[in-house]
Structure formats: C-alpha cells, structure tokens
Design a protein around this motif. Structure first.
Motif, PDB file in Angstrom:
ATOM      1  N   HIS A  25      32.944  21.743  60.265  1.00 27.52           N
ATOM      2  CA  HIS A  25      33.759  22.686  61.035  1.00 27.52           C
ATOM      3  C   HIS A  25      33.018  24.011  61.140  1.00 27.52           C
ATOM      4  O   HIS A  25      32.080  24.279  60.381  1.00 27.52           O
ATOM      5  CB  HIS A  25      35.148  22.885  60.414  1.00 27.52           C
ATOM      6  N   VAL A  26      33.448  24.830  62.104  1.00 26.58           N
ATOM      7  CA  VAL A  26      32.845  26.156  62.282  1.00 26.58           C
ATOM      8  C   VAL A  26      33.452  27.100  61.248  1.00 26.58           C
ATOM      9  O   VAL A  26      34.670  27.167  61.079  1.00 26.58           O
ATOM     10  CB  VAL A  26      33.084  26.685  63.707  1.00 26.58           C
ATOM     11  N   LYS A  27      32.599  27.832  60.582  1.00 31.12           N
ATOM     12  CA  LYS A  27      33.007  28.704  59.478  1.00 31.12           C
ATOM     13  C   LYS A  27      34.029  29.749  59.930  1.00 31.12           C
ATOM     14  O   LYS A  27      33.841  30.415  60.947  1.00 31.12           O
ATOM     15  CB  LYS A  27      31.773  29.402  58.908  1.00 31.12           C
ATOM     16  N   ASP A  28      35.138  29.836  59.176  1.00 28.96           N
ATOM     17  CA  ASP A  28      36.152  30.905  59.310  1.00 28.96           C
ATOM     18  C   ASP A  28      36.869  30.907  60.656  1.00 28.96           C
ATOM     19  O   ASP A  28      37.465  31.920  61.039  1.00 28.96           O
ATOM     20  CB  ASP A  28      35.521  32.295  59.078  1.00 28.96           C
ATOM     21  N   ILE A  29      36.854  29.775  61.372  1.00 33.80           N
ATOM     22  CA  ILE A  29      37.532  29.697  62.664  1.00 33.80           C
ATOM     23  C   ILE A  29      38.666  28.676  62.585  1.00 33.80           C
ATOM     24  O   ILE A  29      38.486  27.560  62.091  1.00 33.80           O
ATOM     25  CB  ILE A  29      36.559  29.308  63.792  1.00 33.80           C
ATOM     26  N   LEU A  30      39.834  29.071  63.101  1.00 31.14           N
ATOM     27  CA  LEU A  30      41.008  28.211  63.151  1.00 31.14           C
ATOM     28  C   LEU A  30      41.517  28.167  64.583  1.00 31.14           C
ATOM     29  O   LEU A  30      41.596  29.202  65.261  1.00 31.14           O
ATOM     30  CB  LEU A  30      42.100  28.770  62.229  1.00 31.14           C
ATOM     31  N   LEU A  31      41.871  26.965  65.047  1.00 29.78           N
ATOM     32  CA  LEU A  31      42.424  26.783  66.391  1.00 29.78           C
ATOM     33  C   LEU A  31      43.903  26.441  66.288  1.00 29.78           C
ATOM     34  O   LEU A  31      44.295  25.579  65.497  1.00 29.78           O
ATOM     35  CB  LEU A  31      41.691  25.664  67.133  1.00 29.78           C
ATOM     36  N   LEU A  32      44.709  27.104  67.101  1.00 33.49           N
ATOM     37  CA  LEU A  32      46.149  26.854  67.133  1.00 33.49           C
ATOM     38  C   LEU A  32      46.589  26.597  68.565  1.00 33.49           C
ATOM     39  O   LEU A  32      46.217  27.341  69.479  1.00 33.49           O
ATOM     40  CB  LEU A  32      46.935  28.062  66.604  1.00 33.49           C
ATOM     41  N   ARG A  33      47.395  25.545  68.742  1.00 32.72           N
ATOM     42  CA  ARG A  33      48.081  25.364  70.016  1.00 32.72           C
ATOM     43  C   ARG A  33      49.535  25.788  69.794  1.00 32.72           C
ATOM     44  O   ARG A  33      50.233  25.230  68.948  1.00 32.72           O
ATOM     45  CB  ARG A  33      48.017  23.917  70.491  1.00 32.72           C
ATOM     46  N   LEU A  34      49.958  26.780  70.550  1.00 35.06           N
ATOM     47  CA  LEU A  34      51.255  27.411  70.339  1.00 35.06           C
ATOM     48  C   LEU A  34      52.249  26.999  71.411  1.00 35.06           C
ATOM     49  O   LEU A  34      51.891  26.826  72.577  1.00 35.06           O
ATOM     50  CB  LEU A  34      51.104  28.935  70.350  1.00 35.06           C
ATOM     51  N   ALA A  35      53.488  26.856  71.009  1.00 35.72           N
ATOM     52  CA  ALA A  35      54.554  26.545  71.957  1.00 35.72           C
ATOM     53  C   ALA A  35      54.774  27.735  72.886  1.00 35.72           C
ATOM     54  O   ALA A  35      54.585  28.893  72.486  1.00 35.72           O
ATOM     55  CB  ALA A  35      55.843  26.222  71.200  1.00 35.72           C
ATOM     56  N   PRO A  36      55.192  27.482  74.124  1.00 36.74           N
ATOM     57  CA  PRO A  36      55.461  28.594  75.052  1.00 36.74           C
ATOM     58  C   PRO A  36      56.516  29.556  74.534  1.00 36.74           C
ATOM     59  O   PRO A  36      56.551  30.719  74.952  1.00 36.74           O
ATOM     60  CB  PRO A  36      55.924  27.881  76.326  1.00 36.74           C
ATOM     61  N   THR A  37      57.378  29.075  73.635  1.00 37.47           N
ATOM     62  CA  THR A  37      58.453  29.916  73.102  1.00 37.47           C
ATOM     63  C   THR A  37      58.008  30.780  71.935  1.00 37.47           C
ATOM     64  O   THR A  37      58.786  31.594  71.432  1.00 37.47           O
ATOM     65  CB  THR A  37      59.618  29.032  72.645  1.00 37.47           C
ATOM     66  N   PHE A  38      56.772  30.615  71.478  1.00 40.45           N
ATOM     67  CA  PHE A  38      56.274  31.397  70.352  1.00 40.45           C
ATOM     68  C   PHE A  38      56.227  32.879  70.748  1.00 40.45           C
ATOM     69  O   PHE A  38      55.636  33.237  71.765  1.00 40.45           O
ATOM     70  CB  PHE A  38      54.873  30.911  69.976  1.00 40.45           C
ATOM     71  N   THR A  39      56.823  33.726  69.955  1.00 40.31           N
ATOM     72  CA  THR A  39      57.000  35.123  70.357  1.00 40.31           C
ATOM     73  C   THR A  39      55.858  36.006  69.885  1.00 40.31           C
ATOM     74  O   THR A  39      55.106  35.652  68.976  1.00 40.31           O
ATOM     75  CB  THR A  39      58.317  35.682  69.800  1.00 40.31           C
ATOM     76  N   GLU A  40      55.788  37.174  70.502  1.00 39.32           N
ATOM     77  CA  GLU A  40      54.805  38.183  70.105  1.00 39.32           C
ATOM     78  C   GLU A  40      55.002  38.577  68.644  1.00 39.32           C
ATOM     79  O   GLU A  40      54.036  38.709  67.879  1.00 39.32           O
ATOM     80  CB  GLU A  40      54.954  39.394  71.009  1.00 39.32           C
ATOM     81  N   ALA A  41      56.245  38.729  68.233  1.00 39.11           N
ATOM     82  CA  ALA A  41      56.529  39.114  66.844  1.00 39.11           C
ATOM     83  C   ALA A  41      56.114  38.019  65.868  1.00 39.11           C
ATOM     84  O   ALA A  41      55.563  38.294  64.796  1.00 39.11           O
ATOM     85  CB  ALA A  41      58.023  39.429  66.684  1.00 39.11           C
ATOM     86  N   ALA A  42      56.355  36.759  66.256  1.00 43.80           N
ATOM     87  CA  ALA A  42      55.963  35.648  65.384  1.00 43.80           C
ATOM     88  C   ALA A  42      54.451  35.571  65.249  1.00 43.80           C
ATOM     89  O   ALA A  42      53.916  35.296  64.159  1.00 43.80           O
ATOM     90  CB  ALA A  42      56.514  34.337  65.939  1.00 43.80           C
TER      91      ALA A  42
END
Length: 466
Positions: free
Chosen positions: A142-159
């Motif tokens: 894996h690439v060092k210190d990198i994380l990939l996230l797929r976020l739901a459209p409902t995921f908020t700015e605050a979250a």
C-alpha cells in the motif's frame, strides 16, 4: 443528476475543509475553474508549483528560480495570482482546449516561469515521481500514510471535519465521479489497522488503503517456438477507435510518433511523460500496430491511435488512486479501449468501482491474465467488466506460463520481437501483457467497423477469430 451534483458539491467542501487540519508548514494550493487559492508561509516556489502540477497543470521553470513565497488569498484569477507572487520574474500562461471536448472554455494547461528574455531556459519542473510504497510482508502493498474513503452523498461537512480531526488527517485529493476522497494520515500511520477501525463509520461506504500493485511484465523468451516477425500493421486511419495503454509510460523518442495521440502522467500529473522501465513503450508499439506479435498472421488488424498513460512509477508500482486518475483521463479524452497489461492477486473494492464506471462510460477494458499458471484470479482481468487475456505461442498453442481460469476469456499471440526492452535489452519477449495489447488493437478494429458493439458482441467476435 441530483445525486452526482450533491457528491460533486460535497467533495468541493471536502477540499475547502482540508487546510484546517494541515500543519502550518504545509501550503494550501488549489486551482478551481482557473482561479487559485493559496495559503503559504515561507514555502519554496517549487513546492507550490509541485502541488499545482499534482492538479494537472504542466510546469516549466528556469531551474535557477525558487524564491520563498508567503501569501494568502482565495479564488483569485490565475493571472493576478501569479503576478502577486512572482515579483521579479516573468511568466506565461498557456491555455488549451481538450481534444475530446466539443464545447466549453479552454483550461489552463501550462505555466512557464523565467527571467525576462530567457524563456528558452525554462525546463519541466523536477519533482518526486515515485510512490512511497509499503511492503505488508504478505505479498500485498500500500502507499504509505494514504487512506481512501468512499463517502455516502448524505455524509455531512460536520461529520467529515470530525472524522479528519479523529484521524489527524488532511484531504489531499478527491475523485468526484465516485465520491472518493484521498486522505493523508499522520507520518508512520498503520493504514490497514486504521482502515479496519473506521470501516463501519456511518456514511463511510468503503475504506481502503491505497493498494499498490507491482508491474510484472513480459520476460525474455528463450527456447520458444519462433517464426519470422510479421510486418507492422498499416498506420491508424483518421477517426479510428483510440486505445489507452495504462502502463509505465512512453519513451521520449516515441512521443512524436504519428500513432501517439496524447500522453499523461497519472503518477505525477503535470510532469513530462517518460518510461524508465520500457514496458509501457513496448505495449504502446503493439497496440498501435508498429509491432506485431509472432504468429499474428497476415490479417492482423490495422494500427490504432494510442494514448500513453504512465500509471506505474520508475520502481514498477502503481496504486488504486493512480489508476483512477488514469481511467478518468482516458474517459475525458475519447478513449474507446483501455489496455491493462499487468495484474495482481490483490482485489480492491474501489478499483472495481472505477472499472464499472469506465465500463458504464462505454470503454472496453482488456487486461492480462498473468504470467504464472496458478489458476488464481488476477485483477483487473478477473473483474466482471474486463476481458481477461491469456497468451499463445507463435504456433497457436497455449503458452506454458500463461495463467488460466474462468476469468480468462480469450487468448492471443504472446511473443514479440521488440525494439525496446523491459528492464533490459531489446529482443524477443513473452507474456500475457503482449497478448493484451494486441487484443486491445483487435477490439479497436472491431469498434471501427461497428462503433455500437458492446462487450458481449466484441468478445464473441474475438473468440470466433473474425
């Protein structure tokens, strides 16, 4: 449409939020619709330009120029922004309209920075062009210190802000078509452990390390059945289906060849494309028809226009996010066929999503089955939306090192006399990578005759050998 707009707007918010959590020493550099946002304090100009290069802007600069930059502004027109930070040197902005775009304004393509009257001394920006890869010790990377996230459209700015704060992370990039954000974690993070920790976070649809994949290219052929090299195919005609070869790049002495339509560096966007390994150049020559495999026969399809995408670094590694960049470039530039002459036994949910996205956009993907006869699935060839390709000897028999299994849909000649070596000298090479590039050219030929052919139709024609 509403969903995609929400995802796009959300990712824009992600990028706006990210500087809040970056240490003060790291500059914020973002370009959006030809407007620049910059927050820098005593940062080298080269560092700022490198971040612009990561966002797809080509940079040429006189190597003598590298002042410290302190500035803070948001959404400033790029010309005014450059004037404000470059006090004692000249610059030129080069604009270009993408070939595949039928409408829209030209976009900023290149920035040149030089002393007055000395533009000829500007050179491509020198910057890091290799991935920082961690060996997990179990055959995966894996690439060092990198994380990939797929976020739901409902995921908020605050979250998002709360999650970044929890991880001590910052957003360094986003892939809007699939709602994926690329996070940089604190130095030395245990990325696989963090991935497991947050996998069940509400609104996080997928969490993965940025998996890295090694390039296993063809090998010099010894003791194989040989035949005389067939002549090159006719050059591609105007309007022919374009093949994107996503591999280790293209050697500079081939970049002006008539069959090369474009080149792009997905490892280091904005950098000049090269090929230290030679494998990408080999595959481009085969896909374009400049080289035919041994045993291909007199009826080899005509050459295809080629887009060379450098997705593997000089150490022979690519990553999930790098591949997504390359796929996006192929889609935006009118590709019909994507040639993937490599593979790994490491699956990725996010890469599979990107491949489904490419398939939905009308691309036909072909990929190598692998050069070890294990019977194990190799990705991307084993994904549902991809045509897996095995290799044949010049007399039409299965090559004894070609992988096998239900995911191998078709086989093609896998030996070729090549004027460029892979990590070595020119000569005769063997591998499913050669068979894949040749199959990509065959697919392009089918599409030239029937532009509306779908994957099932194309696969039937390939198997029937027409």
């Amino acid at each position: 449409m509403k969903t995609s707009m929400r995802i796009g707007n959300f990712l824009l918010l992600c990028l706006v939020l990210s500087p809040i959590l970056v240490q003060a020493a790291d500059p914020e550099v973002r370009i959006d619709e030809n407007r620049l946002t910059l927050n820098a304090r005593e940062n080298d100009l080269s560092e700022i330009l490198g971040l612009l290069s990561d966002q797809g802007i080509r940079i040429r600069i006189d190597p003598r120029i590298n002042p410290k930059i302190t500035a803070a502004f948001k959404d400033r027109p790029i010309g005014a922004a450059m004037t404000s930070i470059l006090k004692s040197v000249d610059y030129a902005l080069i604009w270009r309209k993408e070939k595949a775009s039928a409408a829209g304004e030209p976009r900023l393509w290149e920035i040149r920075i030089f002393y007055k009257g000395q533009e000829a001394r500007a050179r491509p920006l020198k910057k890091g062009m290799n991935l920082n890869v961690v060996d997990n010790g179990d055959g995966t990377y894996h690439v060092k210190d990198i994380l990939l996230l797929r976020l739901a459209p409902t995921f908020t700015e605050a979250a998002l802000a709360a999650l970044l704060d929890q991880l001590g992370a910052s957003i360094v990039d986003a892939y809007a078509p699939l709602g994926i954000v690329r996070l940089r974690l604190p130095h030395g993070s245990d990325v696989p452990a963090i991935t497991e920790t947050i996998a069940n976070t509400p609104g996080v649809q997928t969490a993965e390390p940025d998996h890295a994949y090694p390039l296993e290219g063809g090998r010099p052929a010894t003791g194989e059945t040989r035949s005389s090299p067939p002549p090159p195919s006719p050059p591609p005609s105007s309007g022919a289906a374009v093949v994107a070869v996503m591999d280790s790049g293209l050697r500079s002495d081939y970049e002006n060849s008539p069959f090369v339509q474009a080149a792009y560096d997905a490892v280091s966007p904005g950098a000049e494309v090269g090929d230290e390994l030679g494998h990408g150049t080999q595959m481009a020559l085969i896909a374009a028809g400049a080289v035919n495999p041994l045993g291909a026969g007199p009826n080899s399809p005509a050459g295809s226009p080629v887009i060379a995408i450098r997705a593997f670094d000089d150490n022979g590694f690519t990553s999930t996010y790098t591949l997504m960049r390359g796929i996006d470039y192929a889609i935006e530039n009118g590709t019909r066929v994507l040639s993937l002459s490599w593979g790994s036994e490491t699956p990725s949910t996010l890469l599979a999503s990107a491949i489904r996205y490419a398939d939905a956009k009308g691309l036909i993907l072909v990929a190598a089955a692998g050069n070890a006869p294990t019977g194990n699935p190799v990705y991307p060839a084993a994904y549902d939306n991809v045509i897996g390709v095995g290799a044949l000897t010049p007399d039409g028999d299965a090559w004894d090192q070609s992988n096998f299994g239900d995911f191998v849909a078709v086989s093609a000649p896998g030996l070729a006399d090549l004027p460029v070596g892979y990590k070595g000298n020119p000569g005769t090479y063997a591998g499913t990578s050669i068979a894949t590039a040749y199959t990509a050219r065959r697919v392009a030929s089918i599409l030239n005759q029937n532009p509306d052919a779908d994957r099932a139709t194309i696969l039937r024609i390939l198997v029937e050998g027409r």
